[in-house]
Design an enzyme around this catalytic site. Structure first.
Site, mmCIF file in Angstrom:
data_model
loop_
_atom_site.group_PDB
_atom_site.id
_atom_site.type_symbol
_atom_site.label_atom_id
_atom_site.label_comp_id
_atom_site.label_asym_id
_atom_site.label_seq_id
_atom_site.Cartn_x
_atom_site.Cartn_y
_atom_site.Cartn_z
ATOM 1 N N ALA A 159 -11.785 2.758 3.965
ATOM 2 C CA ALA A 159 -10.799 1.868 3.352
ATOM 3 C C ALA A 159 -9.970 2.595 2.291
ATOM 4 O O ALA A 159 -10.204 3.772 1.977
ATOM 5 C CB ALA A 159 -11.502 0.662 2.750
ATOM 6 N N HIS A 160 -9.015 1.854 1.715
ATOM 7 C CA HIS A 160 -8.071 2.477 0.792
ATOM 8 C C HIS A 160 -8.737 3.000 -0.477
ATOM 9 O O HIS A 160 -9.686 2.451 -0.993
ATOM 10 C CB HIS A 160 -6.922 1.513 0.443
ATOM 11 C CG HIS A 160 -7.352 0.209 -0.166
ATOM 12 N ND1 HIS A 160 -6.465 -0.807 -0.402
ATOM 13 C CD2 HIS A 160 -8.549 -0.253 -0.561
ATOM 14 C CE1 HIS A 160 -7.101 -1.819 -0.940
ATOM 15 N NE2 HIS A 160 -8.362 -1.509 -1.039
ATOM 16 N N ASN A 161 -8.199 4.136 -0.923
ATOM 17 C CA ASN A 161 -8.605 4.773 -2.180
ATOM 18 C C ASN A 161 -10.024 5.339 -2.176
ATOM 19 O O ASN A 161 -10.570 5.632 -3.242
ATOM 20 C CB ASN A 161 -8.419 3.824 -3.362
ATOM 21 C CG ASN A 161 -6.966 3.417 -3.538
ATOM 22 O OD1 ASN A 161 -6.605 2.272 -3.261
ATOM 23 N ND2 ASN A 161 -6.126 4.341 -3.959
ATOM 24 N N GLN A 185 0.862 -1.183 0.000
ATOM 25 C CA GLN A 185 0.000 0.000 0.000
ATOM 26 C C GLN A 185 0.898 1.233 0.000
ATOM 27 O O GLN A 185 1.416 1.641 1.040
ATOM 28 C CB GLN A 185 -0.924 -0.022 1.215
ATOM 29 C CG GLN A 185 -1.744 -1.312 1.333
ATOM 30 C CD GLN A 185 -2.799 -1.439 0.255
ATOM 31 O OE1 GLN A 185 -3.789 -0.699 0.253
ATOM 32 N NE2 GLN A 185 -2.605 -2.362 -0.672
ATOM 33 N N ARG A 240 -4.493 4.183 3.990
ATOM 34 C CA ARG A 240 -3.783 4.793 2.869
ATOM 35 C C ARG A 240 -4.156 4.088 1.568
ATOM 36 O O ARG A 240 -4.626 2.948 1.571
ATOM 37 C CB ARG A 240 -2.277 4.744 3.107
ATOM 38 C CG ARG A 240 -1.683 3.369 3.098
ATOM 39 C CD ARG A 240 -0.242 3.331 3.641
ATOM 40 N NE ARG A 240 0.574 4.390 3.102
ATOM 41 C CZ ARG A 240 1.040 5.410 3.837
ATOM 42 N NH1 ARG A 240 0.789 5.463 5.135
ATOM 43 N NH2 ARG A 240 1.781 6.338 3.283
#
Length: 352
Positions: free
Chosen positions: A242-244, A201, A221
């Site tokens: 969560a990511h993105n 990540q 991240r």
């Protein structure tokens, strides 16, 4: 600590009716306020309490001002009494705060290469890694962590044991409560022959100005690109982002909500407590998702959305969902069939 009503109106606006030199020492609810307090009426349901309150002054709307007749104290008439109350409460809080002198506590660890403004307050056992930038008047309380090359904007406050991991950023006037973790790894794995292979990540978390992050909330991240939280977003306690993900400006999310990876939420949205937002979907601006709602598909029109299915085996759930989606057309077909039957047998009700 006290403030004159004239000073309050000078700072916050509104129409003052009553003694401008009257001093109030704090804000209290309608039913608990005394002669030293100012109170507020934001819900017409509580007009009777406003008539009976013992407060020295009352914040209320023009419509309520015309209806609240028995109350004899001073009044501040404003378009949005609740927002006025919030700003007044900030003034009283600022008066009550004990100033903390700037400086770095002896037990804090600030690595060479980190930049800490002289006006910042760095508390006990804080760790700030190399390359981090800490802005003017920032306050970082005990046990917090700021990773390498991370950036903290001016006037932002980290409460005790908050974490900002490497490379991540938060803008000016932010508030990060205890236990919050910004920039942990997103949940990214590839499956091969039943085994999980970790996907590094390497994105960041980029947070705008005037954002508040609640206690024990986690913002992951990005995997490759960044997770983005725009300005003015308010996050309650124990939220997972969560990511993105991309959260639009001035959106508010209540406690225990979960936002799955790569979801995009628009501006001026509100997400109720324990709502679940599926990954890779889009929610447009000005959408309200009710508490406990499961959003599995994109929401492309503003409005309020509510929905929940009891847990069941997935194939059965899909069948039920398909039936529910077709209920509207089924109803119209049934109505058309009833009209046809009535035309063919107009005396049916009499015969029955």
């Amino acid at each position: 600590m006290s403030i004159r009503l004239a000073q309050l109106v000078e700072r916050l606006g509104g129409q003052l009716k009553g003694d401008a030199n009257l001093e109030v020492q704090g804000i209290a609810p309608l039913d608990a306020a005394g002669s030293a307090h100012i109170t507020f009426l934001s819900n017409p349901k509580f007009r009777a309490q406003a008539d009976q309150t013992q407060a020295a002054a009352l914040i209320l709307s023009e419509a309520d001002d015309a209806q609240v007749q028995a109350y004899g104290g001073a009044r501040i008439v404003t378009k949005n009494p609740y927002a006025y109350f919030a700003r007044a409460a900030q003034l009283f809080q600022a008066q009550a705060e004990v100033p903390v002198p700037p400086g770095i506590h002896a037990s804090a660890v600030v690595e060479p290469g980190a930049s800490v403004a002289a006006s910042a307050v760095i508390g006990p056992h804080v760790v700030i890694e190399a390359g981090a930038v800490i802005g003017e008047r920032v306050r970082i309380d005990a046990g917090s962590f700021v990773g390498r090359n991370a950036r903290v904007g001016d006037d932002t406050h980290f409460h005790a044991r908050a974490t900002l991991h490497h490379g991540c950023q938060i803008g000016a006037r932010g508030i990060v409560h205890s236990g919050a973790v910004i920039g942990a790894d997103g949940f990214g794995f590839a499956n091969e022959a039943g085994q999980w292979i970790k996907i590094p990540q390497v994105g960041r978390v980029m947070i705008g100005d005037d954002v508040e992050v609640g206690a024990n909330t986690t913002i992951d991240r990005g995997a490759l690109a960044d997770t983005v939280i725009e300005e003015g977003v308010k996050l309650d306690n124990q939220i997972q982002i969560a990511h993105n993900c991309h959260i639009g400006a001035h959106t508010a999310i209540a406690a225990c909500a979960g936002i799955a990876g790569s979801a995009t939420i628009g501006k001026y949205c509100s997400i109720g407590g324990a709502a679940m937002i599926h990954g890779h979907i889009t929610i447009v601006d000005r959408v309200h998702v009710s508490a406990g709602t499961l959003a599995l598909r994109s929401i492309l029109e503003p409005g309020q959305y509510t929905g929940f299915y009891p847990i069941t085996e997935h194939r059965d759930w899909e069948k039920s969902a398909a039936l529910v989606r077709n209920l509207g057309s089924m109803r119209e077909k049934i109505r058309a069939l009833e009209k046809t039957l009535k035309t063919l047998n107009p005396n049916q009700e009499e015969n029955e």
